[in-house]
Design a protein around this motif. Structure first.
Motif, PDB file in Angstrom:
ATOM      1  N   UNK A  89      -3.073-127.335  67.192  1.00  0.00           N
ATOM      2  CA  UNK A  89      -2.333-128.486  66.684  1.00  0.00           C
ATOM      3  C   UNK A  89      -0.876-128.078  66.498  1.00  0.00           C
ATOM      4  N   UNK A  90       0.070-128.956  66.821  1.00  0.00           N
ATOM      5  CA  UNK A  90       1.478-128.578  66.674  1.00  0.00           C
ATOM      6  C   UNK A  90       1.854-128.348  65.212  1.00  0.00           C
ATOM      7  N   UNK A  91       2.783-127.439  65.013  1.00  0.00           N
ATOM      8  CA  UNK A  91       3.295-127.147  63.678  1.00  0.00           C
ATOM      9  C   UNK A  91       4.214-128.289  63.274  1.00  0.00           C
ATOM     10  N   UNK A  92       3.989-128.861  62.104  1.00  0.00           N
ATOM     11  CA  UNK A  92       4.716-130.056  61.663  1.00  0.00           C
ATOM     12  C   UNK A  92       6.167-129.777  61.277  1.00  0.00           C
ATOM     13  N   UNK A  93       6.509-128.519  61.010  1.00  0.00           N
ATOM     14  CA  UNK A  93       7.864-128.159  60.592  1.00  0.00           C
ATOM     15  C   UNK A  93       8.433-127.164  61.592  1.00  0.00           C
ATOM     16  N   UNK A  94       8.958-127.630  62.726  1.00  0.00           N
ATOM     17  CA  UNK A  94       9.383-126.718  63.791  1.00  0.00           C
ATOM     18  C   UNK A  94      10.388-125.679  63.286  1.00  0.00           C
ATOM     19  N   UNK A  95      10.162-124.460  63.674  1.00  0.00           N
ATOM     20  CA  UNK A  95      11.064-123.369  63.339  1.00  0.00           C
ATOM     21  C   UNK A  95      11.828-122.959  64.592  1.00  0.00           C
ATOM     22  N   UNK A  96      13.037-122.472  64.403  1.00  0.00           N
ATOM     23  CA  UNK A  96      13.826-121.979  65.532  1.00  0.00           C
ATOM     24  C   UNK A  96      13.073-120.840  66.235  1.00  0.00           C
ATOM     25  N   UNK A  97      12.286-120.080  65.477  1.00  0.00           N
ATOM     26  CA  UNK A  97      11.519-118.983  66.060  1.00  0.00           C
ATOM     27  C   UNK A  97      10.544-119.487  67.118  1.00  0.00           C
ATOM     28  N   UNK A  98       9.972-120.672  66.904  1.00  0.00           N
ATOM     29  CA  UNK A  98       9.021-121.239  67.860  1.00  0.00           C
ATOM     30  C   UNK A  98       9.687-121.520  69.199  1.00  0.00           C
ATOM     31  N   UNK A  99      10.949-121.929  69.159  1.00  0.00           N
ATOM     32  CA  UNK A  99      11.668-122.238  70.396  1.00  0.00           C
ATOM     33  C   UNK A  99      11.921-121.001  71.241  1.00  0.00           C
ATOM     34  N   UNK A 100      11.891-119.844  70.613  1.00  0.00           N
ATOM     35  CA  UNK A 100      12.222-118.596  71.309  1.00  0.00           C
ATOM     36  C   UNK A 100      11.061-117.603  71.292  1.00  0.00           C
ATOM     37  N   UNK A 101       9.848-118.147  71.196  1.00  0.00           N
ATOM     38  CA  UNK A 101       8.655-117.290  71.207  1.00  0.00           C
ATOM     39  C   UNK A 101       8.673-116.448  72.484  1.00  0.00           C
ATOM     40  N   UNK A 102       8.438-115.155  72.322  1.00  0.00           N
ATOM     41  CA  UNK A 102       8.411-114.245  73.461  1.00  0.00           C
ATOM     42  C   UNK A 102       9.749-113.590  73.771  1.00  0.00           C
ATOM     43  N   UNK A 103      10.823-114.000  73.103  1.00  0.00           N
ATOM     44  CA  UNK A 103      12.146-113.416  73.338  1.00  0.00           C
ATOM     45  C   UNK A 103      12.507-112.548  72.128  1.00  0.00           C
ATOM     46  N   UNK A 104      12.239-111.246  72.247  1.00  0.00           N
ATOM     47  CA  UNK A 104      12.487-110.330  71.110  1.00  0.00           C
ATOM     48  C   UNK A 104      13.934-110.349  70.665  1.00  0.00           C
TER      49      UNK A 104
END
Length: 191
Positions: free
Chosen positions: A17-32
């Protein structure tokens, strides 16, 4: 991975289920590299909503990888030029980074911490644990929890104190069906 803080793998977003409070971290998942930068760009409380996302995008366009920034720093001094020339090139690089961070406030501090982290990681490697991340200059509990969750891929054993990361932690625990802080039930002897 027996570290106490590395207790549960962070679920991947596919099929959840999608996270209701999007974090900037989610947009860059996989980019250390982006994940490392995000805590350095966190808005200052009471300063209003800063545009950390825009600053992050500018930094990632200019230096798409940690190595690109670390190598540019090293080139200031490694090309055999005079020390004064190298210092001038380093000053220009630092001022460029300060300029990118200016909308967020504390631009010089942010720039110095980003330079320090890029140089340290380039020389010694990426932090392997939350404790290693805390050794980076300017990394606090929020930054270390964010690094643990989005770079290493584990949930901290305890709920992060940061409100947004805490909500994400709650969501991830529910999504991964992990039981947190449960004590085993003991059966009372019936006589």
């Amino acid at each position: 991975m027996s570290n106490k803080n590395l207790s549960r793998l962070l679920p991947t977003p596919t099929g959840m289920a999608p996270f209701a409070f999007p974090l900037i971290q989610e947009l860059h998942r996989g980019n250390r590299w982006a994940q490392l930068l995000i805590p350095f760009l966190a808005p200052i409380p009471k300063e209003g909503e800063a545009h950390a996302e825009g600053v992050l995008e500018l930094l990632l366009i200019r230096w798409p990888t940690l190595e690109s920034l670390a190598e540019e720093i090293a080139e200031c001094f490694d090309d055999g030029s005079k020390r004064a020339d190298g210092m001038e090139r380093y000053r220009v690089l630092r001022l460029r980074l300060v300029g990118y961070c200016a909308p967020l406030g504390l631009a010089e501090t942010r720039a110095d911490r980003i330079i320090d982290a890029a140089t340290r990681i380039h020389e010694k490697g990426w932090p392997a644990t939350r404790a290693d991340a805390l050794r980076l200059e300017g990394y606090d509990g929020y930054a270390a929890d964010s690094y643990l969750m989005f770079v290493i891929g584990f949930l901290p054993a305890r709920r992060p104190k940061d409100a947004a990361l805490g909500k994400y932690w709650d969501w991830a625990v529910v999504q991964s069906h992990v039981t947190v802080n449960c004590k085993p039930k003991t059966q009372e002897s019936k006589s």
